[in-house]
Write a protein that holds these residues in place. Structure first.
Motif, short mmCIF file in Angstrom:
data_model
loop_
_atom_site.label_atom_id
_atom_site.label_comp_id
_atom_site.label_asym_id
_atom_site.label_seq_id
_atom_site.Cartn_x
_atom_site.Cartn_y
_atom_site.Cartn_z
N PHE A 276 0.81 -1.22 0.00
CA PHE A 276 0.00 0.00 0.00
C PHE A 276 0.85 1.28 0.00
N GLN A 277 2.15 1.10 -0.23
CA GLN A 277 3.08 2.22 -0.41
C GLN A 277 2.97 3.24 0.73
N ASP A 290 -2.77 9.76 0.61
CA ASP A 290 -1.98 8.95 -0.32
C ASP A 290 -2.21 7.46 -0.10
N VAL A 291 -2.23 7.05 1.17
CA VAL A 291 -2.45 5.64 1.48
C VAL A 291 -3.86 5.22 1.06
N LYS A 293 -5.60 6.46 -1.36
CA LYS A 293 -5.60 6.35 -2.82
C LYS A 293 -4.98 5.03 -3.25
N ASN A 294 -3.87 4.66 -2.63
CA ASN A 294 -3.22 3.40 -2.97
C ASN A 294 -4.10 2.21 -2.63
N TYR A 295 -4.80 2.31 -1.51
CA TYR A 295 -5.70 1.22 -1.09
C TYR A 295 -6.80 1.02 -2.13
N THR A 297 -6.73 1.86 -5.24
CA THR A 297 -6.16 1.38 -6.50
C THR A 297 -6.13 -0.14 -6.54
N SER A 356 -1.89 -8.59 1.63
CA SER A 356 -0.62 -7.90 1.41
C SER A 356 0.51 -8.88 1.17
#
Length: 422
Positions: A276-277, A290-291, A293-295, A297, A356
């Motif tokens: 999840f960057q 940001d997290v 958004k990554n989630y 994605t 993950s």
């Protein structure tokens, strides 16, 4: 020994300890208490060398006023042989096991004249038995002997505020029925369960427990499932930012500097942060946006993952619900709603970490991914067992969940913080 009435999953009587398969998870990292009566029986063993073989590995802890097994330098029980079998049971029989060792991995409750018994997934042998069932876990109610030579401890439940043992059994059966409704996704079932428990809490708070049977009938009816569930689910709006905030707090509580399991479980933490960057800026802060958004994605991949293992996750949630005596798990000022929040958080930790790890190991195209995932099922079982073991040793995450909802006991907001029902 006289038989007693037990309400239990069918798998309970199939369980047999297997030290080689287990790798001694129940004997590693746990405080293993030895009751005084059992310790005295060790002292009486003859020849004296047999007694000393056991008692030399046990110490009296003045702080807790109990005998405990002195774990070795690896944190493992020193009373295991080279094959991870217990030398006490192997040489002297099950009757010589302590109350703690005869009870684990069982959980036993007594409600009125009926006992409830189940197994926990922290035991790898039990985890396979529970999680790999293809059909819904079946529950039975009949006579059986108390396991563990009668030493197994149980928690005596005395219903209060008008609640009866029949209310408890009826509620549990309804909740399990909802969680096993395979026409719905896992998260949809959890949402329906949330609405059910919300109404249950209202009835108990207002002293209308006599209406519980009507509530159960409504939520388990075919008409409700087929006609009204969609309307209920439409009210749940997933708040990804809130979810990320809660998960970050959970990560901190589970992997903080004071966590004794920090080193042992960095594998899961690294997989989660990489997938999840999750990257901190120069000030050490992480952007929730940001997290989130990554989630999102990876949202479809996560849903595909959950769907591929839906029976496994179903079995985990059903067992967790019954094993830990939800929705009344935490006593005191813990409401049914807050217990529900803890259940959701625990499931999401399990789901998110297993996803993950799997994604970090298999960065493949969707078509190949599905095939690899299907062969990864045994590893998922091991991960769930390990994570459950980890979580059960760290109650800090429960406090984190409660803190998020201490001023907001609204079931819909709790569901919106964890569940995607579309």
């Amino acid at each position: 020994m006289k038989k007693k009435i037990f309400f239990r999953p069918e798998y309970v009587e199939k369980f047999q300890c297997d030290g080689q398969k287990c790798k001694a998870h129940c004997c590693r990292g746990w405080r293993i208490d030895i009751d005084k009566k059992t310790y005295k029986s060790y002292e009486k063993l003859r020849p004296k060398a047999a007694a000393k073989e056991i008692t030399s590995k046990i110490k009296f802890d003045d702080k807790i006023d109990k005998y405990v097994i002195a774990l070795d330098e690896t944190g493992s029980c020193p009373l295991l042989d080279e094959n991870n079998f217990c030398i006490i049971q192997k040489k002297h029989g099950e009757d010589y096991l302590s109350v703690t060792c005869q009870t684990y991995p069982r959980s036993v409750y007594k409600i009125g004249d009926v006992h409830e018994i189940s197994l926990c997934v922290t035991c790898p042998v039990a985890a396979e038995l529970i999680l790999l069932q293809k059909e819904p876990i079946k529950f039975v109610e009949n006579e059986m002997r108390m396991p563990g030579a009668g030493k197994v401890t149980f928690r005596n439940i005395r219903p209060e505020n008008g609640l009866t043992s029949e209310h408890i059994f009826t509620t549990q059966k309804a909740a399990i029925s909802i969680l096993q409704e395979r026409r719905l996704t896992i998260e949809q079932r959890l949402a329906v369960l949330g609405f059910f428990l919300d109404k249950l809490d209202e009835l108990m708070t207002s002293g209308k427990v006599e209406e519980i049977s009507n509530l159960v009938e409504f939520y388990t009816s075919e008409k409700f499932i087929s006609e009204q569930v969609p309307e209920f689910l439409s009210a749940v709006r997933f708040d990804v930012a809130q979810f990320v905030k809660i998960m970050m707090g959970v990560l901190e509580s589970l992997y903080g500097k004071k966590s004794p399991f920090q080193r042992e479980n960095t594998f899961y933490l690294e997989s989660f942060t990489n997938v999840f960057q999750i990257v901190a800026n120069e000030n050490g802060a992480v952007s929730v946006a940001d997290v989130a958004k990554n989630y999102m994605t990876l949202n479809q991949a996560r849903k595909n993952f959950t769907n591929l293992f839906d029976t496994l996750f179903e079995n985990y949630i059903v067992n967790e619900f019954f094993y830990k005596f939800y929705p009344w798990k935490n006593e005191g000022d813990h409401s049914i709603r807050k217990n529900f929040a803890v259940l959701l958080a625990t499931y999401k930790i399990i789901e998110t970490f297993t996803f993950s790890v799997t994604v970090s190991n298999y960065q493949k195209s969707d078509s190949v991914f599905a095939g690899l995932i299907a062969r990864y099922k045994p590893n998922i079982v091991i991960m769930i067992s390990n994570l459950a073991h980890f979580i059960d040793h760290n109650a800090a995450y429960i406090q984190t969940i409660e803190k998020n909802f201490e001023n907001n006991d609204d079931t819909l907001k709790i569901m919106s913080a964890f569940l995607q029902t579309d």
